[in-house]
Scaffold this motif. Structure first.
Motif, PDB file in Angstrom:
ATOM      1  N   ALA A  31     -29.946 -27.706  32.869  1.00 46.00           N
ATOM      2  CA  ALA A  31     -30.509 -28.352  34.061  1.00 46.00           C
ATOM      3  C   ALA A  31     -30.470 -27.407  35.254  1.00 46.00           C
ATOM      4  O   ALA A  31     -31.409 -27.357  36.053  1.00 46.00           O
ATOM      5  CB  ALA A  31     -29.736 -29.629  34.381  1.00 46.00           C
ATOM      6  N   LEU A  32     -29.390 -26.636  35.350  1.00 45.69           N
ATOM      7  CA  LEU A  32     -29.294 -25.661  36.428  1.00 45.69           C
ATOM      8  C   LEU A  32     -30.359 -24.578  36.279  1.00 45.69           C
ATOM      9  O   LEU A  32     -30.993 -24.169  37.260  1.00 45.69           O
ATOM     10  CB  LEU A  32     -27.891 -25.032  36.418  1.00 45.69           C
ATOM     11  N   MET A  33     -30.599 -24.140  35.047  1.00 41.92           N
ATOM     12  CA  MET A  33     -31.606 -23.104  34.798  1.00 41.92           C
ATOM     13  C   MET A  33     -33.013 -23.609  35.092  1.00 41.92           C
ATOM     14  O   MET A  33     -33.881 -22.846  35.509  1.00 41.92           O
ATOM     15  CB  MET A  33     -31.512 -22.609  33.357  1.00 41.92           C
ATOM     16  N   LEU A  34     -33.258 -24.897  34.866  1.00 40.82           N
ATOM     17  CA  LEU A  34     -34.583 -25.461  35.107  1.00 40.82           C
ATOM     18  C   LEU A  34     -34.790 -25.877  36.564  1.00 40.82           C
ATOM     19  O   LEU A  34     -35.891 -26.285  36.929  1.00 40.82           O
ATOM     20  CB  LEU A  34     -34.813 -26.661  34.185  1.00 40.82           C
ATOM     21  N   SER A  35     -33.742 -25.783  37.360  1.00 35.25           N
ATOM     22  CA  SER A  35     -33.885 -26.131  38.774  1.00 35.25           C
ATOM     23  C   SER A  35     -34.605 -25.006  39.507  1.00 35.25           C
ATOM     24  O   SER A  35     -34.833 -23.927  38.968  1.00 35.25           O
ATOM     25  CB  SER A  35     -32.511 -26.390  39.395  1.00 35.25           C
ATOM     26  N   VAL A  37     -33.588 -23.139  42.018  1.00 34.87           N
ATOM     27  CA  VAL A  37     -32.777 -22.172  42.773  1.00 34.87           C
ATOM     28  C   VAL A  37     -32.984 -20.769  42.218  1.00 34.87           C
ATOM     29  O   VAL A  37     -33.452 -20.582  41.096  1.00 34.87           O
ATOM     30  CB  VAL A  37     -31.274 -22.561  42.743  1.00 34.87           C
ATOM     31  N   GLY A  38     -32.603 -19.775  42.998  1.00 29.61           N
ATOM     32  CA  GLY A  38     -32.801 -18.379  42.616  1.00 29.61           C
ATOM     33  C   GLY A  38     -31.973 -17.987  41.396  1.00 29.61           C
ATOM     34  O   GLY A  38     -30.994 -18.638  41.039  1.00 29.61           O
ATOM     35  N   LEU A  39     -32.383 -16.889  40.769  1.00 26.97           N
ATOM     36  CA  LEU A  39     -31.746 -16.422  39.539  1.00 26.97           C
ATOM     37  C   LEU A  39     -30.277 -16.061  39.753  1.00 26.97           C
ATOM     38  O   LEU A  39     -29.420 -16.400  38.928  1.00 26.97           O
ATOM     39  CB  LEU A  39     -32.514 -15.220  38.975  1.00 26.97           C
ATOM     40  N   ALA A  40     -29.961 -15.395  40.858  1.00 27.86           N
ATOM     41  CA  ALA A  40     -28.571 -15.025  41.136  1.00 27.86           C
ATOM     42  C   ALA A  40     -27.710 -16.283  41.335  1.00 27.86           C
ATOM     43  O   ALA A  40     -26.578 -16.363  40.843  1.00 27.86           O
ATOM     44  CB  ALA A  40     -28.495 -14.122  42.358  1.00 27.86           C
ATOM     45  N   GLY A  44     -24.562 -17.461  38.969  1.00 29.07           N
ATOM     46  CA  GLY A  44     -23.237 -17.714  39.558  1.00 29.07           C
ATOM     47  C   GLY A  44     -22.758 -19.129  39.316  1.00 29.07           C
ATOM     48  O   GLY A  44     -21.619 -19.356  38.887  1.00 29.07           O
ATOM     49  N   LEU A  45     -23.635 -20.086  39.587  1.00 27.86           N
ATOM     50  CA  LEU A  45     -23.257 -21.484  39.380  1.00 27.86           C
ATOM     51  C   LEU A  45     -23.061 -21.803  37.892  1.00 27.86           C
ATOM     52  O   LEU A  45     -22.183 -22.585  37.528  1.00 27.86           O
ATOM     53  CB  LEU A  45     -24.306 -22.417  39.985  1.00 27.86           C
ATOM     54  N   GLY A  46     -23.871 -21.202  37.034  1.00 28.17           N
ATOM     55  CA  GLY A  46     -23.714 -21.406  35.591  1.00 28.17           C
ATOM     56  C   GLY A  46     -22.372 -20.887  35.098  1.00 28.17           C
ATOM     57  O   GLY A  46     -21.689 -21.552  34.312  1.00 28.17           O
ATOM     58  N   LEU A  47     -21.982 -19.697  35.549  1.00 31.13           N
ATOM     59  CA  LEU A  47     -20.673 -19.155  35.171  1.00 31.13           C
ATOM     60  C   LEU A  47     -19.533 -20.023  35.695  1.00 31.13           C
ATOM     61  O   LEU A  47     -18.549 -20.261  34.994  1.00 31.13           O
ATOM     62  CB  LEU A  47     -20.525 -17.720  35.668  1.00 31.13           C
ATOM     63  N   LEU A  48     -19.661 -20.489  36.941  1.00 27.36           N
ATOM     64  CA  LEU A  48     -18.634 -21.386  37.495  1.00 27.36           C
ATOM     65  C   LEU A  48     -18.552 -22.687  36.704  1.00 27.36           C
ATOM     66  O   LEU A  48     -17.460 -23.200  36.447  1.00 27.36           O
ATOM     67  CB  LEU A  48     -18.935 -21.686  38.963  1.00 27.36           C
TER      68      LEU A  48
END
Length: 142
Positions: A31-35, A37-40, A44-48
């Motif tokens: 879901a975060l990847m499909l949002s 927001v920018g790649l960086a 960062g949020l995915g790793l967190l």
């Protein structure tokens, strides 16, 4: 029925619940990847997100290895180190073929999920009957 028989069984965490937790984490990352927001920010949020999920997974309290209930002494958990801990049943839920026990005592709390992959049908049936006989009350010595 003059006296209720004791119930005792070995417990191991459900592999199905563990897999579902990781599936939810994967869906959150997707879901975060499909949002938008920018790649960086996504990285960062995915790793967190994965780190937080992994930390929560590994910091879980060591589950008991066995559970028992006796009409005279109440609920007992056998811990991994071989010690016994007296606990009380705070609540329970019966969901289809699954039983969830919320046990607490001695400064610890355990949510035990009994599913077909970590308990046999006869144990779940006897436990459902005992919980139903309690009339919704926590089974503890009086």
């Amino acid at each position: 029925m003059t006296s209720a028989p004791a119930i005792g069984f070995e417990y191991r965490p459900s592999r199905l619940i563990r897999r579902l937790r990781w599936l939810v984490a994967g869906l959150a990352v997707l879901a975060l990847m499909l949002s938008g927001v920018g790649l960086a920010t996504q990285a960062g949020l995915g790793l967190l997100l994965i780190a937080g999920f992994g930390l929560a997974h590994w910091r879980r309290v060591t589950p008991p290895t066995a559970v028992g209930w006796h009409p005279a002494s109440g609920w007992t958990l056998r811990m991994a180190d071989g010690s016994d801990a007296a606990v009380t049943l705070r609540s329970f839920r019966v969901l289809a073929g699954c039983i969830v026990l919320n046990l607490a005592g001695g400064g610890m709390r355990h949510d035990l999920w009994l599913l077909p992959d970590n308990s046999d049908g006869d144990t779940r049936r006897r436990l459902r009957m005992r919980l139903a006989a309690s009339g919704g009350e926590a089974l503890s010595p009086r």
